[in-house]
Design an enzyme around this catalytic site. Sequence first.
Site, PDB file in Angstrom:
ATOM      1  N   LYS A   1      -1.432  15.188  -9.496  1.00  0.00           N
ATOM      2  CA  LYS A   1      -0.577  14.949 -10.651  1.00  0.00           C
ATOM      3  C   LYS A   1       0.295  16.163 -10.981  1.00  0.00           C
ATOM      4  CE  LYS A   1      -1.651  10.679 -11.472  1.00  0.00           C
ATOM      5  NZ  LYS A   1      -0.646   9.598 -11.338  1.00  0.00           N
TER       6      LYS A   1
ATOM      7  N   SER B   1      -0.012  12.239 -15.657  1.00  0.00           N
ATOM      8  CA  SER B   1      -1.238  12.269 -16.447  1.00  0.00           C
ATOM      9  C   SER B   1      -1.275  13.590 -17.200  1.00  0.00           C
ATOM     10  CB  SER B   1      -2.456  12.168 -15.523  1.00  0.00           C
ATOM     11  OG  SER B   1      -3.655  12.488 -16.202  1.00  0.00           O
TER      12      SER B   1
ATOM     13  N   ASP C   1       0.875  -1.170   0.000  1.00  0.00           N
ATOM     14  CA  ASP C   1       0.000   0.000   0.000  1.00  0.00           C
ATOM     15  C   ASP C   1       0.914   1.222   0.000  1.00  0.00           C
ATOM     16  OD1 ASP C   1      -1.700   2.121   0.482  1.00  0.00           O
ATOM     17  OD2 ASP C   1      -2.790   1.154   2.117  1.00  0.00           O
TER      18      ASP C   1
ATOM     19  N   ALA D   1      -4.529  18.139  -8.871  1.00  0.00           N
ATOM     20  CA  ALA D   1      -3.616  18.626  -7.833  1.00  0.00           C
ATOM     21  C   ALA D   1      -2.525  17.606  -7.537  1.00  0.00           C
ATOM     22  CB  ALA D   1      -4.389  18.964  -6.559  1.00  0.00           C
TER      23      ALA D   1
ATOM     24  N   TYR E   1      -7.566  15.212  -8.432  1.00  0.00           N
ATOM     25  CA  TYR E   1      -6.659  14.414  -9.246  1.00  0.00           C
ATOM     26  C   TYR E   1      -5.598  15.288  -9.894  1.00  0.00           C
ATOM     27  CZ  TYR E   1      -5.202  10.809 -12.589  1.00  0.00           C
ATOM     28  OH  TYR E   1      -4.467   9.892 -13.321  1.00  0.00           O
TER      29      TYR E   1
END
Length: 269
Positions: free
Chosen positions: A158, A141, A62, A156, A154
């Site tokens: 990436k 991304s 994890d 933020a 998301y």
Amino acid sequence: MAGESQRVVVITGASDGIGAEMARQLAATHGAGVALVLAAPLQAVADACTALGAQAVAVPTDVSIQIQCRRLVIGAVERFGRIDVLVNNAGRSAHALFEEVEDLDWYEELMRVNLWGAVWCTQAALPHLKRTRGSIVAVSSLAGLIGVPGRTAYSATKFAMTGFFEALRAELRGAGVSVTTAYPGVVATQIRYRGFNAAGETAGASGLIEDGAMSVEECARLIVDGMNRRQREVVMTGKGKLGRFLKLLAPGLIEKMALAALKQDVRPH
């Protein structure tokens, strides 16, 4: 221990999607010439790579927990003696309009997975990568280059990942360690379906128009090729390459293009 000519590759987020496909492609191409340490809860992908001739081991990890990132790296070195490549691929998606989010705890959780998991794995692996003059791959991304509406959380994570690895690349310039950042667009995986929604629950659906999504195989191939060439960046699509320049020249147009990528029912009103 790995042989002298064998490359040891650690891949996070390797249970399915891009990470699993990268592992399979490396095994198919290099066979016994590669040893794969896969951060995955199950042995299935490792078994598939072993069947292709590679050495492969699955390590349940994890990445949102720092000690597990350290154990992943320590286990790789104990098993194979070194690390040549670290692929920071683990990530989770999210789609929610910011005004609809009441509890921001899942924003923090997303940052732990997408950014901190990569930072912690990289910190643990860096001394070993410097010894082998190896490579780091960060799977970001297009949402890490262009802010996408409905994806504040998301984007933020990436953008943070992009900035971290850009700065690290400069720091490692004299150490012989390459840093490749990959920017996939919409890829035909389940990541958006498993991401967070506004309530912090599993979305179960994608908020993006999926028509024309890149295949997982093509995405993995482009990343592996960029890694082997020790490229600085791998921007996957023509739209992505055009978009980063249009962002400077015509930012309003980029916002319209980003909105057009959203399904009608999840666009801001």
